[in-house]
Write a protein that holds these residues in place. Structure first.
Motif, PDB file in Angstrom:
ATOM      1  N   THR A   1      84.013   6.873 -30.999  1.00  0.00           N
ATOM      2  CA  THR A   1      83.099   6.134 -31.873  1.00  0.00           C
ATOM      3  C   THR A   1      82.073   5.427 -30.994  1.00  0.00           C
ATOM      4  OG1 THR A   1      84.842   5.805 -33.512  1.00  0.00           O
ATOM      5  CG2 THR A   1      82.921   4.321 -33.622  1.00  0.00           C
ATOM      6  N   SER A   2      80.821   5.883 -31.092  1.00  0.00           N
ATOM      7  CA  SER A   2      79.780   5.373 -30.199  1.00  0.00           C
ATOM      8  C   SER A   2      79.153   4.095 -30.726  1.00  0.00           C
ATOM      9  CB  SER A   2      78.672   6.430 -30.039  1.00  0.00           C
ATOM     10  OG  SER A   2      77.593   5.880 -29.287  1.00  0.00           O
ATOM     11  N   TYR A   3      78.965   3.112 -29.794  1.00  0.00           N
ATOM     12  CA  TYR A   3      78.291   1.859 -30.178  1.00  0.00           C
ATOM     13  C   TYR A   3      76.770   1.960 -29.996  1.00  0.00           C
ATOM     14  CZ  TYR A   3      78.390   1.049 -25.097  1.00  0.00           C
ATOM     15  OH  TYR A   3      78.246   1.157 -23.731  1.00  0.00           O
ATOM     16  N   ILE A   4      76.333   3.127 -29.444  1.00  0.00           N
ATOM     17  CA  ILE A   4      74.895   3.403 -29.324  1.00  0.00           C
ATOM     18  C   ILE A   4      74.560   4.488 -30.349  1.00  0.00           C
ATOM     19  CG2 ILE A   4      73.132   4.475 -27.834  1.00  0.00           C
ATOM     20  CD1 ILE A   4      73.720   1.593 -27.046  1.00  0.00           C
ATOM     21  N   ALA A   5      73.429   4.346 -31.007  1.00  0.00           N
ATOM     22  CA  ALA A   5      73.098   5.220 -32.150  1.00  0.00           C
ATOM     23  C   ALA A   5      72.629   6.607 -31.710  1.00  0.00           C
ATOM     24  CB  ALA A   5      72.001   4.557 -32.986  1.00  0.00           C
ATOM     25  N   LYS A   6      72.745   7.553 -32.622  1.00  0.00           N
ATOM     26  CA  LYS A   6      72.196   8.900 -32.436  1.00  0.00           C
ATOM     27  C   LYS A   6      70.709   8.793 -32.098  1.00  0.00           C
ATOM     28  CE  LYS A   6      73.290  11.840 -35.726  1.00  0.00           C
ATOM     29  NZ  LYS A   6      73.336  12.894 -36.769  1.00  0.00           N
ATOM     30  N   ASP A   7      70.217   9.727 -31.305  1.00  0.00           N
ATOM     31  CA  ASP A   7      68.784   9.805 -30.940  1.00  0.00           C
ATOM     32  C   ASP A   7      68.341   8.684 -30.007  1.00  0.00           C
ATOM     33  OD1 ASP A   7      68.036  10.923 -34.298  1.00  0.00           O
ATOM     34  OD2 ASP A   7      68.669  12.050 -32.514  1.00  0.00           O
ATOM     35  N   SER A   8      69.281   7.873 -29.507  1.00  0.00           N
ATOM     36  CA  SER A   8      68.917   6.847 -28.499  1.00  0.00           C
ATOM     37  C   SER A   8      68.934   7.487 -27.121  1.00  0.00           C
ATOM     38  CB  SER A   8      69.920   5.687 -28.534  1.00  0.00           C
ATOM     39  OG  SER A   8      70.007   5.127 -29.798  1.00  0.00           O
ATOM     40  N   ASN A   9      67.888   8.257 -26.839  1.00  0.00           N
ATOM     41  CA  ASN A   9      67.864   8.941 -25.535  1.00  0.00           C
ATOM     42  C   ASN A   9      67.686   7.956 -24.383  1.00  0.00           C
ATOM     43  OD1 ASN A   9      67.658  11.421 -27.142  1.00  0.00           O
ATOM     44  ND2 ASN A   9      67.185  12.322 -25.142  1.00  0.00           N
ATOM     45  N   MET A  10      68.549   8.092 -23.373  1.00  0.00           N
ATOM     46  CA  MET A  10      68.393   7.309 -22.145  1.00  0.00           C
ATOM     47  C   MET A  10      68.647   8.218 -20.948  1.00  0.00           C
ATOM     48  SD  MET A  10      70.196   3.605 -22.861  1.00  0.00           S
ATOM     49  CE  MET A  10      71.555   4.115 -23.917  1.00  0.00           C
ATOM     50  N   ASP A  11      68.080   7.827 -19.816  1.00  0.00           N
ATOM     51  CA  ASP A  11      68.321   8.576 -18.575  1.00  0.00           C
ATOM     52  C   ASP A  11      69.735   8.335 -18.065  1.00  0.00           C
ATOM     53  OD1 ASP A  11      65.098   7.976 -18.352  1.00  0.00           O
ATOM     54  OD2 ASP A  11      65.683   9.904 -17.470  1.00  0.00           O
ATOM     55  N   MET A  12      70.336   9.393 -17.553  1.00  0.00           N
ATOM     56  CA  MET A  12      71.697   9.319 -17.005  1.00  0.00           C
ATOM     57  C   MET A  12      71.764  10.151 -15.718  1.00  0.00           C
ATOM     58  SD  MET A  12      73.628   7.648 -19.299  1.00  0.00           S
ATOM     59  CE  MET A  12      73.325   7.092 -20.986  1.00  0.00           C
ATOM     60  N   MET A  13      72.813   9.875 -14.932  1.00  0.00           N
ATOM     61  CA  MET A  13      73.026  10.652 -13.700  1.00  0.00           C
ATOM     62  C   MET A  13      74.515  10.599 -13.341  1.00  0.00           C
ATOM     63  SD  MET A  13      70.619  10.612 -10.352  1.00  0.00           S
ATOM     64  CE  MET A  13      70.943   8.977  -9.666  1.00  0.00           C
ATOM     65  N   TYR A  14      75.012  11.698 -12.799  1.00  0.00           N
ATOM     66  CA  TYR A  14      76.401  11.767 -12.388  1.00  0.00           C
ATOM     67  C   TYR A  14      76.567  11.023 -11.058  1.00  0.00           C
ATOM     68  CZ  TYR A  14      81.081  13.962 -12.383  1.00  0.00           C
ATOM     69  OH  TYR A  14      82.437  14.184 -12.429  1.00  0.00           O
ATOM     70  N   MET A  15      77.671  10.335 -10.871  1.00  0.00           N
ATOM     71  CA  MET A  15      77.859   9.476  -9.698  1.00  0.00           C
ATOM     72  C   MET A  15      77.647  10.202  -8.368  1.00  0.00           C
ATOM     73  SD  MET A  15      78.275   6.384  -8.690  1.00  0.00           S
ATOM     74  CE  MET A  15      78.998   5.424 -10.031  1.00  0.00           C
ATOM     75  N   PRO A  16      78.143  11.440  -8.178  1.00  0.00           N
ATOM     76  CA  PRO A  16      77.894  12.113  -6.900  1.00  0.00           C
ATOM     77  C   PRO A  16      76.408  12.171  -6.542  1.00  0.00           C
ATOM     78  CG  PRO A  16      79.538  13.333  -8.145  1.00  0.00           C
ATOM     79  CD  PRO A  16      79.012  12.272  -9.069  1.00  0.00           C
ATOM     80  N   ASP A  17      75.550  12.365  -7.539  1.00  0.00           N
ATOM     81  CA  ASP A  17      74.096  12.388  -7.274  1.00  0.00           C
ATOM     82  C   ASP A  17      73.575  11.002  -6.913  1.00  0.00           C
ATOM     83  OD1 ASP A  17      73.437  14.929  -9.786  1.00  0.00           O
ATOM     84  OD2 ASP A  17      73.628  15.119  -7.607  1.00  0.00           O
ATOM     85  N   ALA A  18      74.174   9.962  -7.526  1.00  0.00           N
ATOM     86  CA  ALA A  18      73.741   8.589  -7.215  1.00  0.00           C
ATOM     87  C   ALA A  18      74.105   8.222  -5.774  1.00  0.00           C
ATOM     88  CB  ALA A  18      74.383   7.609  -8.194  1.00  0.00           C
ATOM     89  N   LEU A  19      75.308   8.620  -5.356  1.00  0.00           N
ATOM     90  CA  LEU A  19      75.749   8.314  -3.988  1.00  0.00           C
ATOM     91  C   LEU A  19      74.855   9.029  -2.967  1.00  0.00           C
ATOM     92  CD1 LEU A  19      79.636   8.590  -4.380  1.00  0.00           C
ATOM     93  CD2 LEU A  19      78.163   6.604  -4.794  1.00  0.00           C
ATOM     94  N   ASP A  20      74.573  10.304  -3.239  1.00  0.00           N
ATOM     95  CA  ASP A  20      73.685  11.057  -2.332  1.00  0.00           C
ATOM     96  C   ASP A  20      72.305  10.421  -2.274  1.00  0.00           C
ATOM     97  OD1 ASP A  20      74.998  14.396  -3.139  1.00  0.00           O
ATOM     98  OD2 ASP A  20      75.650  12.873  -1.700  1.00  0.00           O
ATOM     99  N   ALA A  21      71.826   9.926  -3.422  1.00  0.00           N
ATOM    100  CA  ALA A  21      70.484   9.328  -3.459  1.00  0.00           C
ATOM    101  C   ALA A  21      70.441   8.065  -2.595  1.00  0.00           C
ATOM    102  CB  ALA A  21      70.100   9.001  -4.906  1.00  0.00           C
ATOM    103  N   ILE A  22      71.484   7.239  -2.662  1.00  0.00           N
ATOM    104  CA  ILE A  22      71.525   6.021  -1.838  1.00  0.00           C
ATOM    105  C   ILE A  22      71.471   6.407  -0.363  1.00  0.00           C
ATOM    106  CG2 ILE A  22      72.940   4.051  -1.099  1.00  0.00           C
ATOM    107  CD1 ILE A  22      74.087   3.959  -3.969  1.00  0.00           C
ATOM    108  N   ILE A  23      72.318   7.340   0.044  1.00  0.00           N
ATOM    109  CA  ILE A  23      72.410   7.714   1.462  1.00  0.00           C
ATOM    110  C   ILE A  23      71.130   8.414   1.914  1.00  0.00           C
ATOM    111  CG2 ILE A  23      73.651   9.190   3.103  1.00  0.00           C
ATOM    112  CD1 ILE A  23      76.201   8.500   1.323  1.00  0.00           C
TER     113      ILE A  23
END
Ligand code: VAH
Length: 320
Positions: A198-220
């Motif tokens: 049960t989502s507390y964010i509504a349908k069509d609420s598009n937001m940017d997302m990223m998988y953690m492995p990509d976030a770690l690589d981006a930091i390094i």
């Protein structure tokens, strides 16, 4: 040596493991407000640290002779909106301490910004790297202030400050706490444990997302980039996908056909989400230091569900 604050948080708990693999266990000092059973508190240097205590942070940084600080300790958007004064003191007080100590000891400093640094008047689609930022959340005010402070320390003192505007980060190791995009993590846990969410964010609420492995690589990758290549420093837009709950549910159904999604929208967190962009432009990060995301929604979903299912089986076997 690298000092990581907020090391037991959603990013920190995975980043410390990766940094220790790359730079050596003894070169990465993990710190957090309190300890936990997480293996990083035992696998290498770990210190208790309240980042609002400048003397304590300085003492640890000096004792370990760190040359890099990765400052992750902060309150996320939903909690910050519930406790704005506490959020200001922790998010800005902690960052000012990290900046001053980096200046005194000559450290390179990384601290994350967020898509939360944008507000309702920011262009919502293909949000530019340089654009209006008038966030209407305390977290967003903290993030814009942080970007400006880090730029200030670079221009005034030559401090090598760097940062990324993270989208919602999705991971299976350590759940986020108090974020607005946490639904995108909870939905995978719920898919494995209950087959429905049960989502507390509504349908069509598009937001940017990223998988953690990509976030770690981006930091390094950013921290290792040649400084002269960086036209921007503390606020690179980075993203891998723009999704809403329905898109994630559809990707889950490709692996678990019976998955059910329904809604019970939380007006507070929906209001925060509505103030953020739908999709940001990461061109500057790609051209200035070669950012690229390896995981799209399909690949992330496959990996999240398989890793969480593995863990559930392991837990079931252990409790049997
Ligand atoms: C939050 N996960 O929801 C964080 C992040 C873009 C979202 O800043 O507050």
């Amino acid at each position: 040596k690298i000092l990581v604050t907020g090391a037991l948080g959603q990013i920190g708990s995975e980043l410390v493991v990766k940094l220790r693999e790359i730079y050596g266990v003894d070169h990465v000092v993990a710190t957090d407000l309190r300890s936990s059973a997480h293996e990083i508190t035992r696998s290498g240097p770990f210190e208790l640290l309240d980042v609002t205590n400048d003397k304590a942070m300085f003492e640890i940084a000096k004792r370990y002779e760190v040359d890099t600080i990765i400052h992750l300790a902060a309150l996320l958007s939903a909690t910050a909106e519930e406790k704005p004064l506490f959020a200001w003191n922790l998010n800005m007080g902690g960052l000012m301490n990290a900046l001053e100590i980096s200046r005194e000891l000559g450290c390179q400093l990384f601290t994350p910004s967020s898509i939360g640094s944008f507000g309702p008047t920011t262009p919502k689609y293909n949000t530019p790297q340089d654009t209006i930022q008038r966030p209407n959340t305390m977290y967003g005010v903290n993030k814009v202030s942080g970007e400006l402070l880090c730029d200030y320390y670079f221009h005034k003192y030559g401090l090598d400050t760097r940062g990324l505007r993270f989208p919602g980060l999705i991971s299976y190791m350590t759940p986020p706490g108090g974020g607005t995009t946490d639904y995108a993590v909870e939905i995978y846990y719920a898919a494995v444990t209950a087959g429905r969410y049960t989502s507390y964010i509504a349908k069509d609420s598009n937001m940017d997302m990223m998988y953690m492995p990509d976030a770690l690589d981006a930091i390094i990758d950013l921290m290792e980039a040649d400084s002269f290549r960086l036209m921007h420093r503390n606020s690179f837009n980075v993203t891998a996908m723009s999704v809403d709950p329905e898109a994630i549910a559809a990707a889950i159904r490709e692996e678990s056909p019976g998955f059910i999604l329904d809604y019970d929208v939380d007006p507070k967190r929906q209001a925060i989400a509505d103030s953020w962009p739908h999709s940001i432009d990461a061109t500057a990060a790609k051209t200035e230091w070669g950012f690229h995301a390896r995981y799209d929604l399909k690949a992330m979903t496959k990996d999240m569900l398989s890793k969480l299912s593995e863990r559930q089986c392991k837990n079931t076997n252990e409790s049997a």
